[in-house]
Design a protein around this motif. Structure first.
Motif, PDB file in Angstrom:
ATOM      1  N   ARG A  85     -48.247   4.042 -23.450  1.00  0.00           N
ATOM      2  CA  ARG A  85     -47.574   3.433 -22.294  1.00  0.00           C
ATOM      3  C   ARG A  85     -46.053   3.627 -22.377  1.00  0.00           C
ATOM      4  NH1 ARG A  85     -51.955   3.901 -20.626  1.00  0.00           N
ATOM      5  NH2 ARG A  85     -53.604   2.374 -20.844  1.00  0.00           N
ATOM      6  N   LEU A  86     -45.492   3.456 -23.578  1.00  0.00           N
ATOM      7  CA  LEU A  86     -44.040   3.615 -23.732  1.00  0.00           C
ATOM      8  C   LEU A  86     -43.618   5.066 -23.552  1.00  0.00           C
ATOM      9  CD1 LEU A  86     -43.234   1.178 -26.681  1.00  0.00           C
ATOM     10  CD2 LEU A  86     -42.577   0.939 -24.288  1.00  0.00           C
ATOM     11  N   TYR A  87     -44.395   5.996 -24.089  1.00  0.00           N
ATOM     12  CA  TYR A  87     -44.077   7.418 -23.878  1.00  0.00           C
ATOM     13  C   TYR A  87     -44.118   7.747 -22.388  1.00  0.00           C
ATOM     14  CZ  TYR A  87     -44.114   8.871 -28.804  1.00  0.00           C
ATOM     15  OH  TYR A  87     -43.823   9.040 -30.133  1.00  0.00           O
ATOM     16  N   LYS A  88     -45.111   7.204 -21.695  1.00  0.00           N
ATOM     17  CA  LYS A  88     -45.215   7.450 -20.253  1.00  0.00           C
ATOM     18  C   LYS A  88     -44.008   6.869 -19.526  1.00  0.00           C
ATOM     19  CE  LYS A  88     -48.421   6.985 -16.361  1.00  0.00           C
ATOM     20  NZ  LYS A  88     -47.353   7.064 -15.417  1.00  0.00           N
ATOM     21  N   GLU A  89     -43.573   5.672 -19.908  1.00  0.00           N
ATOM     22  CA  GLU A  89     -42.387   5.076 -19.290  1.00  0.00           C
ATOM     23  C   GLU A  89     -41.146   5.933 -19.544  1.00  0.00           C
ATOM     24  OE1 GLU A  89     -41.967   0.988 -20.558  1.00  0.00           O
ATOM     25  OE2 GLU A  89     -44.015   0.502 -19.914  1.00  0.00           O
ATOM     26  N   ALA A  90     -41.027   6.460 -20.745  1.00  0.00           N
ATOM     27  CA  ALA A  90     -39.886   7.328 -21.076  1.00  0.00           C
ATOM     28  C   ALA A  90     -39.899   8.575 -20.195  1.00  0.00           C
ATOM     29  CB  ALA A  90     -39.921   7.716 -22.554  1.00  0.00           C
ATOM     30  N   VAL A  91     -41.060   9.190 -20.059  1.00  0.00           N
ATOM     31  CA  VAL A  91     -41.175  10.397 -19.229  1.00  0.00           C
ATOM     32  C   VAL A  91     -40.887  10.080 -17.761  1.00  0.00           C
ATOM     33  CG1 VAL A  91     -42.862  12.084 -18.357  1.00  0.00           C
ATOM     34  CG2 VAL A  91     -42.637  11.691 -20.819  1.00  0.00           C
ATOM     35  N   ASP A  92     -41.312   8.908 -17.292  1.00  0.00           N
ATOM     36  CA  ASP A  92     -41.004   8.523 -15.904  1.00  0.00           C
ATOM     37  C   ASP A  92     -39.491   8.439 -15.685  1.00  0.00           C
ATOM     38  OD1 ASP A  92     -43.695   8.432 -15.240  1.00  0.00           O
ATOM     39  OD2 ASP A  92     -43.864   6.249 -15.440  1.00  0.00           O
ATOM     40  N   ILE A  93     -38.772   7.917 -16.667  1.00  0.00           N
ATOM     41  CA  ILE A  93     -37.306   7.878 -16.575  1.00  0.00           C
ATOM     42  C   ILE A  93     -36.757   9.301 -16.589  1.00  0.00           C
ATOM     43  CG2 ILE A  93     -35.174   7.158 -17.743  1.00  0.00           C
ATOM     44  CD1 ILE A  93     -36.831   4.723 -18.815  1.00  0.00           C
ATOM     45  N   GLY A  94     -37.348  10.148 -17.409  1.00  0.00           N
ATOM     46  CA  GLY A  94     -36.941  11.551 -17.455  1.00  0.00           C
ATOM     47  C   GLY A  94     -37.072  12.231 -16.106  1.00  0.00           C
ATOM     48  N   TRP A  95     -38.187  11.958 -15.417  1.00  0.00           N
ATOM     49  CA  TRP A  95     -38.359  12.539 -14.082  1.00  0.00           C
ATOM     50  C   TRP A  95     -37.243  12.103 -13.141  1.00  0.00           C
ATOM     51  CZ3 TRP A  95     -40.878  16.665 -13.779  1.00  0.00           C
ATOM     52  CH2 TRP A  95     -42.105  16.876 -14.405  1.00  0.00           C
TER      53      TRP A  95
END
Length: 196
Positions: free
Chosen positions: A138-148
């Motif tokens: 979940r945290l990795y996904k949140e990080a990638v969402d910020i990256g987008w």
């Protein structure tokens, strides 16, 4: 022990979107992800073989699940890494910074969040080994969402205009430098002739 539905849910809801984003972003299929898929498939085939004892089938379903979970984590980590490179390139490139749809302070704040989320995810991943492997996902996904958000913060039209502006500016600057160089050369020649 996981169920077949747990495996299907992980594959459909977590792995496929992460894998699709990674492959679309880097335009290739990383070997380590393909290996994890192959390993999961091999274990899944043992699970599906009704001739095998139930304990072996269940163990292989768990292993298949673990391989897909590992592949999903690897997708997010690889995507984060590629994004980090591109986000740093945006920061270093004056033209790209001029083309941001958000302010530089907002960009840096989001960039810091992007890094911090990945750090939190990695720490949680290490702490969750053997306990709750979905938590860091979940945290990795949140990080990638910020990256987008950061990657999409570039306005293509502004970037085109900024490139045109900087190109014209630097061309004028070079011409001025050449003219100054020629004038300085002529003046130094005249001064040298007067002295000698």
């Amino acid at each position: 022990m996981v169920s077949l539905q747990d495996f299907i849910d992980l594959y459909e809801n977590e792995f496929k979107p992460a894998y699709a984003d990674l492959v679309a972003y880097i335009a290739r299929k990383p070997q380590e992800i393909l290996t994890e898929q192959e390993n999961a498939f091999s274990h899944l085939m043992v699970y599906l073989d009704k001739k095998q004892p139930q304990a072996i089938r269940d163990e292989n379903l768990q292993k298949a699940y673990n391989h897909i979970l590992r592949a999903t984590l690897d997708c997010y980590k690889a995507l984060w890494s590629e994004m980090m490179f591109d986000i740093n390139e945006i920061w270093k490139d004056t033209t790209k910074r001029l083309a941001l749809k958000i302010g530089l302070d907002e960009f840096m704040k989001k960039r810091n969040e992007f890094i911090e989320k990945a750090q939190q995810a990695r720490k949680l991943e290490i702490q969750s080994i053997g306990k709750n492997p979905l938590a860091p996902l979940r945290l990795y996904k949140e990080a990638v969402d910020i990256g987008w958000e950061l990657i999409k913060a570039i306005d293509p039209q502004k970037e085109k205009e900024a490139k045109t502006f900087t190109s014209k500016f630097f061309t004028k600057e070079r011409i001025i430098d050449i003219i100054i160089g020629i004038i300085a050369g002529i003046l130094s020649t005249l001064i040298a002739q007067k002295i000698f």
